[in-house]
Structure formats: C-alpha cells, structure tokens
Enzyme design. Structure first.
Site, PDB file in Angstrom:
ATOM      1  N   HIS A 144       0.841  -1.193   0.000  1.00 23.15           N
ATOM      2  CA  HIS A 144       0.000   0.000   0.000  1.00 23.15           C
ATOM      3  C   HIS A 144       0.879   1.247   0.000  1.00 23.15           C
ATOM      4  O   HIS A 144       1.991   1.248   0.514  1.00 23.15           O
ATOM      5  CB  HIS A 144      -0.919   0.004   1.209  1.00 23.15           C
ATOM      6  N   GLU A 194       0.853   3.924   1.718  1.00 23.55           N
ATOM      7  CA  GLU A 194       1.289   4.421   3.018  1.00 23.55           C
ATOM      8  C   GLU A 194       2.576   3.724   3.466  1.00 23.55           C
ATOM      9  O   GLU A 194       3.498   4.373   3.963  1.00 23.55           O
ATOM     10  CB  GLU A 194       0.199   4.193   4.081  1.00 23.55           C
ATOM     11  N   CYS A 229      -6.069   1.425   5.369  1.00 20.00           N
ATOM     12  CA  CYS A 229      -6.667   0.216   5.949  1.00 20.00           C
ATOM     13  C   CYS A 229      -6.138   0.082   7.380  1.00 20.00           C
ATOM     14  O   CYS A 229      -5.266   0.825   7.808  1.00 20.00           O
ATOM     15  CB  CYS A 229      -6.300  -1.012   5.114  1.00 20.00           C
ATOM     16  N   CYS A 248      -2.285  -0.456   7.579  1.00 19.62           N
ATOM     17  CA  CYS A 248      -1.527   0.771   7.320  1.00 19.62           C
ATOM     18  C   CYS A 248      -1.687   1.748   8.478  1.00 19.62           C
ATOM     19  O   CYS A 248      -0.733   2.430   8.849  1.00 19.62           O
ATOM     20  CB  CYS A 248      -1.983   1.412   6.010  1.00 19.62           C
TER      21      CYS A 248
END
Length: 191
Positions: free
Chosen positions: A16, A18, A48, A51
């Site tokens: 992801h 992040e 999410c 993250c």
C-alpha cells in the site's frame, strides 16, 4: 525548511502507498526523533487497519512529526478493523479529512500525471459524494454504526449510495453536518 513532493508511492509495488511512503521516507532521511516535520498526504483511499497501525508505529518513533491526511474515499468503511484503525490514528493526533473541492483540485493540479492539454478535469467524485463520505467519517470518529451503504455495479461504472440514519446518528452527529448533505431534514417544532 524544505518542501518535497513525492508522487506515485504505490507504483510498481504490491504494498500500500502508506507503507511505501514510510519505507522511502525513513530510508532517504536520517530523521532524529527531536526534529520536527509536518507531512500532508493526499490519498485516493483512507488507510486500511494494517496501514493505520504502521503509521502509528512510525509516528511513535518520530514524535515530532505531524501528519494530515486528505482522502477522496473511505477504504472498506464497513469493516470493523478499518473503522477502529482510523479512530486510532485520529486518537494518536493524525488529522484525517475527506477532500473537499479545493483539496481535490489542489491534488489534481499538483500530483496527478495527466496528459498534456488535459489540465481541466471532470471531478470524479462529485460534491455530494464528498459530503456523504465526510458524514460517514464522522460516524467512524464517534464510534457510531455505519450510516452509508455503497454499492458498485458494472466494474465501477455506477456507484450507488444509500443513507441509513439511526437515532444514534441524529443524537451524536452535529446537525450542521447532517444538513450539509442536503439529504437530511431535521424535524421542525412549531409553537
């Protein structure tokens, strides 16, 4: 003071965005905990729960870093863990906001790699969507049940929103936020 812009943190990776940012940021900088730094993220989706946890760990190691996150949409907002992850981020000092038109336009002008001559954009997320996502973010922050149901048909061609407010929503969400959607009318008392 320096201003750095990083783009495409999620490009060519399975992680992801992040996580990619945190890894890139920490590998390119020798950021001592005593150094102050402000970071503003513009994300297509809210983090999410995994993250959110990684962001909190990063911030705990760098207590003088402040983080503001603007998101266009809420990632799987019905998921209990994602909702708790966003609450935990906010409780740890992170500011999370749904992009309004001004942030969306800023994001488009500064971070989107559009073809030459295509600078003018059609807002992919109309103003009503932004207001509905902002309302649902308030539900998340206040630990209320979801009030927004989203369904997609035909591979993201059509998106349907259904607003389902319960008594707890009317009791806990400030009236101006409910009214801002344009879909809710509060009862009027006549004397």
């Amino acid at each position: 003071m320096s201003h750095n812009i990083w783009r495409y943190s999620g490009k060519n990776t399975t992680k992801h965005v992040e996580i990619n940012f945190i890894e890139k940021f920490t590998s390119e900088r020798h950021l001592r905990p005593s150094i102050s730094c402000s970071i503003v993220w513009f994300l297509s989706w809210s983090p999410c729960w995994e993250c959110s946890k990684a962001i909190r760990e990063f911030l705990s190691q760098h207590p003088n870093v402040t983080l503001v996150i603007y998101v266009a949409r809420l990632f799987q907002h019905m998921d209990r863990l994602n909702r708790q992850g966003l609450r935990d981020l906010i409780n740890s000092g992170v500011t999370i906001q749904i992009m309004r038109t001004s942030e969306y336009d800023h994001c488009w002008r500064n971070f989107v790699n559009y073809p030459p001559g295509k600078e003018a954009h059609w807002p992919r997320y109309p103003l009503l969507w932004m207001k509905l996502y902002a309302l649902e973010l308030h539900c998340i922050i206040l630990s209320l049940p979801p009030c927004l149901m989203i369904s997609r048909r035909c591979q993201n061609q059509l998106t349907f929103f259904r607003l389902t407010l319960q008594n707890c929503h009317y009791q806990m969400i400030p009236p101006h936020i409910l009214l801002a959607t344009g879909l809710v009318q509060l009862p009027v008392t006549w004397r």
